[in-house]
Write a protein that holds these residues in place. Structure first.
Motif, short mmCIF file in Angstrom:
data_model
loop_
_atom_site.label_atom_id
_atom_site.label_comp_id
_atom_site.label_asym_id
_atom_site.label_seq_id
_atom_site.Cartn_x
_atom_site.Cartn_y
_atom_site.Cartn_z
N HIS A 286 139.37 6.19 75.60
CA HIS A 286 140.44 7.14 75.90
C HIS A 286 140.06 8.06 77.06
O HIS A 286 138.94 8.53 77.17
N ASP A 298 133.09 12.39 75.18
CA ASP A 298 134.34 12.12 74.45
C ASP A 298 135.49 12.31 75.41
O ASP A 298 136.01 13.39 75.55
N ASN A 299 135.86 11.26 76.01
CA ASN A 299 135.38 9.90 75.93
C ASN A 299 135.21 9.36 77.35
O ASN A 299 135.56 8.22 77.64
N GLU A 332 144.72 10.41 72.60
CA GLU A 332 143.88 10.04 71.46
C GLU A 332 143.55 11.26 70.63
O GLU A 332 143.59 11.24 69.41
N GLU A 333 143.25 12.34 71.33
CA GLU A 333 142.79 13.55 70.63
C GLU A 333 143.90 14.26 69.86
O GLU A 333 143.63 15.12 69.04
N TYR A 426 125.67 13.51 69.48
CA TYR A 426 127.13 13.66 69.58
C TYR A 426 127.61 14.84 68.73
O TYR A 426 128.62 15.45 69.06
ZN LIG Z 1 137.12 10.41 71.33
#
Ligand SMILES: [Zn+2]
Length: 507
Positions: A286, A298-299, A332-333, A426
């Motif tokens: 994404h 991310d990402n 996506e988020e 992460y």
């Molecule tokens: Zn992500």
């Protein structure tokens, strides 16, 4: 129950190695004719990789890119330009809208008593504002692990600042807590609470004085201001409360929600198949990110991996049998909005899809391919991952990843393949001010990119089509067996009614 190769045939191909085992066993690159092409792609992927260059540009020159914001729209243009420059075909944007756009303003907090000092907070995405100039209140705690009871007991929160804590043991899994936490935020707002201190799903920050922003529901905004606080500041508040001292806080949070929908777009480019161009494997990550830093892990990592994989395949000069469609999703988020929009926009050709292949677990090396519920495909993938032995040892399993753009494909009965990663750091970079280029080791990105290129090309090029969508009944049953039903139901994403609900039949 894992199935053994029902209906899997290697049509007409003779075993080139002369091995005398039954000829319907799945064949990997050593036997299925794909090895020479994969060897060239691996060479381009490892020795000529542009992935880190893409990630550097995306991080430094484009920067953070919240879905629907001017910066995110700019990133679409950037990605489309990269796709065109490397020679992908049919490069275009696929527009859709999300329910509302959101812009971060300021978030400030001070501890007024017992020991005055500045508190480190940042607003959660798609949340509201305090009164202009801020507000003051005593801190009261609510227990995330007892959130069902807390939802019914919100009257005590009037004019308070709510601190979300976790004590005892959770009564349900994280995604169900996540869903109920959204209900709690609405109830707390209606009860007149000033603000809530808590991260995604009511979670606490990871430490190192970082805050972690993020969305609090699928496609949902909340009128109440919600802030992520550093673990260090929250820890101090919790210690005061444990000693019977009520902290008093002044907080001022200002954000802006649009009144109507916000426009965004997925970015798409293809390598058309030489034999079956109508059959499609989607490969991606994404493009959208949060806004406390550059969105590298991310990402950006998934975006750079996708672009780098496409570039390696193109430079190798190899053409796959079927089409590889590279898709950089946005939204996506906010709730996998880009991949759900893709499924709608491409509904007529979903039958022709082989699945999708996604990298979105941060900055670490890929460790396993999660086949998104498709246990029938494990035997086919095993000889392939074995062939990667000297690049990277990978495992294959049939787990569903519901937290990224694999989910809409798994819901459709296709393999939503998640490239799972060993990615300990992460937890610090996730949606935080530390999500910048420093977090990504170039050699790990190069290796992940090469694995994505090889996996994508092999799936698209192997003689037999890897997968077709499962029938609804079988998909519904699989999703229930994988424990996805309650979560999908809670977020209004369950499409199968009562399907698959009966006890599994003996096989
Ligand atoms: Zn992500």
């Amino acid at each position: 129950m894992r199935r053994l190769l029902a209906g899997f045939v290697v049509g007409g191909l003779l075993s080139v190695s002369g091995v005398t085992r039954a000829d319907d066993r799945p064949k990997g690159p050593d036997e299925d004719g794909t090895k020479p092409a994969l060897t060239r792609i691996a060479g381009e992927g490892i020795l000529n990789s542009r992935a880190y260059q893409y990630l550097t540009e995306l991080s430094d020159d484009v920067g953070s890119r919240v879905t629907g914001s001017p910066a995110e729209r700019k990133s679409e243009e950037w990605a489309a330009a990269k796709m065109k420059a490397m020679g992908l075909e049919n490069v275009h944007l696929e527009k859709y809208t999300i329910w509302k756009g959101w812009t971060r303003g300021t978030a400030e907090a001070q501890l007024l008593s017992p020991t005055p000092h500045r508190l480190h907070v940042d607003a959660m995405g798609w949340t509201g504002s305090t009164a202009a100039g801020g507000a003051e209140g005593d801190v009261v705690t609510v227990n995330l692990f007892d959130i069902d009871a807390e939802v019914k007991n919100v009257s005590r929160l009037k004019e308070k600042i709510v601190l979300v804590t976790q004590s005892g043991k959770p009564k349900k899994n994280f995604m169900l807590l996540f869903a109920t936490f959204g209900d709690f935020l609405k109830a707390a707002h209606d009860a007149g609470a000033i603000a809530v201190i808590g991260g995604q799903g009511g979670s606490k920050s990871a430490g190192m004085n970082l805050t972690h922003t993020g969305i609090l529901g699928f496609d949902t905004d909340y009128a109440i201001p919600v802030v992520s606080m550093t673990a260090e500041d929250q820890g101090q508040l919790e210690r005061f409360i444990a000693r019977g001292i009520t902290p008093r806080i002044r907080i001022n949070v200002q954000n802006t929600l649009t009144t109507g929908p916000a426009e965004t777009a997925n970015v798409v480019g293809e390598i058309r198949g030489r034999e079956h161009p109508e059959e499609i494997l989607v490969v991606g990550g994404h493009l959208d990110s949060w806004d406390l830093a550059q969105g590298t892990t991310d990402n950006g990592s998934g975006t750079a991996t996708t672009l780098g994989a496409a570039d390696a395949i193109l430079r190798s000069g190899q053409k796959p049998r079927r089409t590889i469609r590279f898709v950089l999703f946005t939204g996506e988020e906010q709730g996998l909005d880009g991949s759900f929009a893709y499924m709608k926009q491409h509904a007529a050709e979903i039958e022709n899809h082989l699945g999708d292949l996604i990298l979105d677990e941060g900055q670490g090396p890929v460790t396993d391919l999660m086949l998104g519920g498709r246990d029938d495909l494990i035997p086919a993938l095993e000889p392939f991952v074995a062939s990667l032995g000297f690049v990277k040892t990978l495992k294959v399993n049939d787990k569903v990843e519901s937290g990224t753009d694999t989910l809409p494909f798994s819901i459709a009965g296709l393999p939503g393949i998640n490239m799972n990663q060993d990615t300990a750091d992460y937890k610090y970079t996730h949606h935080s001010a530390a999500d910048a280029l420093e977090a990504q080791k170039p050699e790990v990105l190069t290796q992940n990119t090469t694995i994505m290129a090889l996996t994508a090309f092999w799936i698209a090029d192997r003689p037999e089509r890897l997968a077709s969508p499962w029938p609804a009944e079988r998909t519904a049953k699989m999703l229930r067996q994988q424990g996805e039903y309650e979560e999908l139901k809670a977020f209004n994403l369950w499409p199968y009614g009562e399907l698959g609900a009966e006890p599994p039949k003996k096989q």
